[in-house]
Design an enzyme around this catalytic site. Structure first.
Site, short mmCIF file in Angstrom:
data_model
loop_
_atom_site.label_atom_id
_atom_site.label_comp_id
_atom_site.label_asym_id
_atom_site.label_seq_id
_atom_site.Cartn_x
_atom_site.Cartn_y
_atom_site.Cartn_z
N ASN A 10 4.28 -24.22 -50.61
CA ASN A 10 5.01 -24.09 -49.23
C ASN A 10 4.12 -23.64 -48.37
O ASN A 10 3.94 -22.36 -48.11
CB ASN A 10 6.50 -23.38 -49.30
CG ASN A 10 6.97 -23.22 -48.03
OD1 ASN A 10 6.73 -23.88 -47.01
ND2 ASN A 10 7.96 -22.37 -47.88
N LYS A 12 4.43 -23.89 -45.15
CA LYS A 12 5.16 -23.10 -43.94
C LYS A 12 4.46 -23.88 -42.61
O LYS A 12 4.07 -24.88 -42.69
CB LYS A 12 5.15 -21.53 -43.92
CG LYS A 12 5.64 -20.98 -45.11
CD LYS A 12 6.04 -19.63 -45.01
CE LYS A 12 6.16 -18.88 -46.20
NZ LYS A 12 6.71 -17.63 -46.48
N HIS A 99 15.89 -22.68 -46.86
CA HIS A 99 14.64 -21.41 -46.99
C HIS A 99 15.32 -20.18 -46.15
O HIS A 99 15.91 -20.30 -45.09
CB HIS A 99 13.53 -21.91 -46.51
CG HIS A 99 12.18 -20.85 -46.90
ND1 HIS A 99 12.00 -19.78 -46.10
CD2 HIS A 99 11.35 -20.83 -47.85
CE1 HIS A 99 11.11 -19.17 -46.62
NE2 HIS A 99 10.70 -19.93 -47.63
N GLU A 101 13.66 -18.07 -44.18
CA GLU A 101 13.08 -18.14 -42.78
C GLU A 101 13.96 -19.08 -42.09
O GLU A 101 14.38 -18.81 -40.93
CB GLU A 101 11.84 -18.60 -43.02
CG GLU A 101 10.94 -17.42 -43.44
CD GLU A 101 9.57 -18.03 -44.01
OE1 GLU A 101 9.18 -19.22 -43.88
OE2 GLU A 101 8.76 -17.14 -44.78
N GLU A 171 14.60 -16.90 -54.24
CA GLU A 171 13.67 -16.15 -53.49
C GLU A 171 14.35 -15.13 -52.77
O GLU A 171 14.90 -15.06 -51.80
CB GLU A 171 13.35 -17.03 -52.38
CG GLU A 171 12.53 -18.62 -52.95
CD GLU A 171 11.38 -18.69 -51.97
OE1 GLU A 171 10.47 -19.31 -52.24
OE2 GLU A 171 11.85 -19.31 -50.66
N GLY A 177 6.70 -13.08 -48.34
CA GLY A 177 5.59 -12.87 -47.53
C GLY A 177 5.44 -11.16 -47.50
O GLY A 177 4.58 -10.54 -46.62
N SER A 217 6.09 -13.79 -53.19
CA SER A 217 4.69 -13.29 -53.29
C SER A 217 4.16 -13.33 -54.55
O SER A 217 3.42 -12.15 -54.96
CB SER A 217 4.88 -11.72 -52.95
OG SER A 217 5.22 -11.29 -51.44
C1 PEP Z 1 7.97 -18.59 -49.40
O1 PEP Z 1 8.22 -18.87 -48.30
O2 PEP Z 1 8.66 -19.66 -50.08
C2 PEP Z 1 7.34 -17.79 -50.50
C3 PEP Z 1 7.76 -17.58 -51.59
O3 PEP Z 1 6.53 -17.11 -49.58
P1 PEP Z 1 5.42 -15.97 -50.22
O4 PEP Z 1 4.90 -16.66 -51.58
O5 PEP Z 1 4.26 -15.91 -49.33
O6 PEP Z 1 6.13 -14.69 -50.45
#
Ligand code: PEP
Length: 259
Positions: A10, A12, A99, A101, A171, A177, A217
């Site tokens: 992803n 983003k 998601h 975000e 998630e 992040g 992460s």
């Molecule tokens: C995400 O935004 O789906 C995600 C898992 O981000 P990160 O790996 O940076 O935590």
């Protein structure tokens, strides 16, 4: 039942078309040295503007195309949005829906997300439905009811039968992040719970076949331990997918060997 592992990058709001082509070239070099492990499916969700650039080499690199979002309607007066049929025509197989975000920054509700899940399926796309608890919700022992509500409401506009494809991404918001990856035990136990809820909502056959990804992460160093958990069927990877090298290593960790 064995589920085919799936790892999704992803990006983003990162990578221009030029950067996307550069990423694909770098990935191609890595794959010459070490191809994808057999049986693992790999997908990339670039920004809309870079979908075509990734599509140019997707087949050669063994990548499926994913979108990061879609609207609930197929067309209409919704400035700035992209619909599921448009994404299907652009070559997407998957679309990320819900998601955190988008929930946080754009106020997306479970109700709206449910309509997107239905729109994705109508267009022939496989939705990757994201669910996850905040830090506060986990600390106050509300993780399970929060995930259950997100899952039940997110699937409320579709009737899934055996053979229908769905992907769920667990998630935890506190892990996205932040560099604070969930422990394998926490991810494994939570994803076992998610599968139980799926069985209650959509029946045991759908629950058994649905791939549940972990996201938050993930790095090459943490991937193998997480993937060893029986209910972790792959990953949704944000930050560590922006460069081809760590992303390639995360996928390798989902093969029979280790990363
Ligand atoms: C995400 O935004 O789906 C995600 C898992 O981000 P990160 O790996 O940076 O935590």
């Amino acid at each position: 039942m064995s589920r085919r592992p799936l790892v999704v990058a992803n990006w983003k709001m990162n990578h221009t078309r030029r950067a996307a082509r550069h990423w694909c070239a770098a990935l191609g070099e890595r794959l010459e040295a070490e191809p994808w492990p057999s049986g693992v499916e790999v997908a990339v969700a670039p920004p809309f503007t870079a979908l075509a650039a990734v599509a140019e080499s997707a087949e050669r690199l063994g990548l499926a195309l994913a979108a990061q979002n879609c609207h609930s309607e197929p067309s209409g007066p919704v400035t700035g949005e992209v619909s599921a049929p448009m994404l299907e025509e652009a070559g997407c197989r998957y679309v990320i829906v819900g998601h955190s975000e988008r929930r946080q920054q754009f106020g997306e509700t479970d109700r709206f997300i449910a309509r997107k899940v239905a729109a994705a399926r109508r267009a022939g796309l496989v939705p990757i439905l994201c669910i996850g608890e905040s830090e506060n919700q986990r600390e106050s022992q509300r993780t399970e009811p929060v995930l259950e509500a997100q899952l039940r409401q997110g699937l409320s506009e579709v009737r899934l039968g055996s053979g229908d494809e769905l992907v769920v991404a667990y998630e935890p918001v506190w892990a996205i992040g932040t560099g604070r990856v969930a422990t394998p035990e926490l991810a494994g136990a939570t994803q076992a719970f998610v599968r139980d809820i799926l069985a209650a909502v959509a029946g045991p056959a759908v629950a058994e076949a649905t791939r549940i990804l972990y996201g938050g992460s993930v790095k090459p160093e943490s991937a193998a331990g997480l993937f060893a958990q029986p209910h972790v069927d792959g990953f949704l990877v944000g930050g560590a997918s922006l460069e081809a090298e760590p992303f390639h290593r995360i996928v390798l960790a989902c093969g029979s060997g280790s990363c």
